[in-house]
Design a protein around this motif. Structure first.
Motif, mmCIF file in Angstrom:
data_model
loop_
_atom_site.group_PDB
_atom_site.id
_atom_site.type_symbol
_atom_site.label_atom_id
_atom_site.label_comp_id
_atom_site.label_asym_id
_atom_site.label_seq_id
_atom_site.Cartn_x
_atom_site.Cartn_y
_atom_site.Cartn_z
ATOM 1 N N HIS A 41 0.801 -1.229 0.000
ATOM 2 C CA HIS A 41 0.000 0.000 0.000
ATOM 3 C C HIS A 41 0.834 1.280 0.000
ATOM 4 O O HIS A 41 0.556 2.186 -0.791
ATOM 5 N N PRO A 42 1.869 1.428 0.848
ATOM 6 C CA PRO A 42 2.635 2.689 0.827
ATOM 7 C C PRO A 42 3.239 3.009 -0.539
ATOM 8 O O PRO A 42 3.230 4.167 -0.972
ATOM 9 N N ALA A 43 3.735 1.995 -1.228
ATOM 10 C CA ALA A 43 4.332 2.230 -2.550
ATOM 11 C C ALA A 43 3.282 2.645 -3.565
ATOM 12 O O ALA A 43 3.484 3.590 -4.339
ATOM 13 N N PHE A 44 2.140 1.954 -3.563
ATOM 14 C CA PHE A 44 1.075 2.310 -4.493
ATOM 15 C C PHE A 44 0.504 3.693 -4.192
ATOM 16 O O PHE A 44 0.242 4.487 -5.092
ATOM 17 N N ALA A 45 0.304 3.995 -2.930
ATOM 18 C CA ALA A 45 -0.285 5.281 -2.539
ATOM 19 C C ALA A 45 0.642 6.446 -2.898
ATOM 20 O O ALA A 45 0.189 7.479 -3.387
ATOM 21 N N ALA A 46 1.927 6.282 -2.673
ATOM 22 C CA ALA A 46 2.881 7.368 -2.926
ATOM 23 C C ALA A 46 3.099 7.640 -4.404
ATOM 24 O O ALA A 46 3.410 8.766 -4.794
ATOM 25 N N ARG A 48 0.908 6.737 -7.048
ATOM 26 C CA ARG A 48 -0.310 6.493 -7.810
ATOM 27 C C ARG A 48 -0.359 7.285 -9.122
ATOM 28 O O ARG A 48 -0.812 6.785 -10.138
ATOM 29 N N THR A 49 0.128 8.504 -9.113
ATOM 30 C CA THR A 49 0.070 9.329 -10.324
ATOM 31 C C THR A 49 1.335 9.230 -11.175
ATOM 32 O O THR A 49 1.377 9.794 -12.265
ATOM 33 N N LYS A 68 -7.942 -6.841 -3.906
ATOM 34 C CA LYS A 68 -7.136 -5.975 -3.043
ATOM 35 C C LYS A 68 -6.309 -5.013 -3.888
ATOM 36 O O LYS A 68 -6.217 -3.824 -3.587
ATOM 37 N N LEU A 69 -5.722 -5.507 -4.963
ATOM 38 C CA LEU A 69 -4.938 -4.658 -5.861
ATOM 39 C C LEU A 69 -5.799 -3.545 -6.434
ATOM 40 O O LEU A 69 -5.394 -2.376 -6.461
ATOM 41 N N THR A 70 -6.985 -3.881 -6.877
ATOM 42 C CA THR A 70 -7.901 -2.873 -7.421
ATOM 43 C C THR A 70 -8.247 -1.836 -6.365
ATOM 44 O O THR A 70 -8.237 -0.633 -6.646
ATOM 45 N N THR A 71 -8.503 -2.276 -5.162
ATOM 46 C CA THR A 71 -8.817 -1.347 -4.060
ATOM 47 C C THR A 71 -7.654 -0.398 -3.794
ATOM 48 O O THR A 71 -7.861 0.795 -3.561
ATOM 49 N N LEU A 72 -6.433 -0.899 -3.848
ATOM 50 C CA LEU A 72 -5.266 -0.059 -3.574
ATOM 51 C C LEU A 72 -4.972 0.923 -4.699
ATOM 52 O O LEU A 72 -4.501 2.024 -4.457
ATOM 53 N N LEU A 73 -5.238 0.529 -5.925
ATOM 54 C CA LEU A 73 -4.918 1.395 -7.061
ATOM 55 C C LEU A 73 -6.000 2.419 -7.372
ATOM 56 O O LEU A 73 -5.718 3.434 -8.002
ATOM 57 N N LEU A 74 -7.215 2.182 -6.947
ATOM 58 C CA LEU A 74 -8.306 3.082 -7.319
ATOM 59 C C LEU A 74 -9.010 3.724 -6.120
ATOM 60 O O LEU A 74 -10.219 3.876 -6.140
ATOM 61 N N PRO A 75 -8.288 4.159 -5.084
ATOM 62 C CA PRO A 75 -8.992 4.708 -3.922
ATOM 63 C C PRO A 75 -9.336 6.187 -4.000
ATOM 64 O O PRO A 75 -10.122 6.666 -3.208
ATOM 65 N N THR A 76 -8.737 6.924 -4.924
ATOM 66 C CA THR A 76 -8.954 8.370 -4.970
ATOM 67 C C THR A 76 -9.345 8.811 -6.366
ATOM 68 O O THR A 76 -9.147 8.088 -7.338
ATOM 69 N N PRO A 77 -9.846 10.026 -6.494
ATOM 70 C CA PRO A 77 -10.271 10.496 -7.818
ATOM 71 C C PRO A 77 -9.128 10.927 -8.735
ATOM 72 O O PRO A 77 -9.363 11.176 -9.905
ATOM 73 N N SER A 78 -7.888 11.005 -8.239
ATOM 74 C CA SER A 78 -6.794 11.418 -9.113
ATOM 75 C C SER A 78 -6.564 10.363 -10.193
ATOM 76 O O SER A 78 -6.750 9.173 -9.963
ATOM 77 N N PRO A 79 -6.152 10.796 -11.382
ATOM 78 C CA PRO A 79 -6.011 9.845 -12.489
ATOM 79 C C PRO A 79 -4.879 8.857 -12.253
ATOM 80 O O PRO A 79 -3.845 9.186 -11.696
ATOM 81 N N LEU A 80 -5.087 7.649 -12.686
ATOM 82 C CA LEU A 80 -4.101 6.583 -12.595
ATOM 83 C C LEU A 80 -3.195 6.675 -13.820
ATOM 84 O O LEU A 80 -3.670 6.767 -14.941
#
Length: 105
Positions: A41-46, A48-49, A68-80
């Motif tokens: 999670h910390p790596a994906f969250a930091a 994400r963009t 779980k991967l989908t949940t971690l990658l798509l938690p916010t409205p910022s573009p992936l």
């Protein structure tokens, strides 16, 4: 054992999170499972963009890990920024593939 592996993975994820603008993350050939994905999670969250390429091949990932991967990658409205997602040689079955559809849309 599992606890040591998860602690090591969490330490790695924290270190990756501290790096500037990571664009590629390749953790193929590890037995991650849903707990290992959660530890990232910390790596994906930091990153994400900035994270454009994720390789999680041959990790024994199940449908639960895919969710779980989908949940971690798509938690916010910022573009992936993701352009490449390699998940071959896992155990996701059709439920796992369905779970990642929101990532690849």
């Amino acid at each position: 054992p599992e606890r040591d592996a998860l602690e090591t993975l969490a330490t790695l994820a924290t270190a990756v999170a501290a790096l500037p603008a990571v664009t590629t993350l390749d953790l193929s050939d590890n037995a991650l499972g849903p707990k290992g994905i959660a530890a990232l999670h910390p790596a994906f969250a930091a990153h994400r963009t900035s994270l454009q390429h994720i390789f999680l091949c041959n990790n024994g990932l199940s449908a639960d890990a895919a969710r779980k991967l989908t949940t971690l990658l798509l938690p916010t409205p910022s573009p992936l920024a993701l352009r490449t997602l390699h998940l071959h040689s896992n155990m996701m079955d059709s439920d796992g593939v369905t779970a990642i559809v929101p990532i690849i849309r």
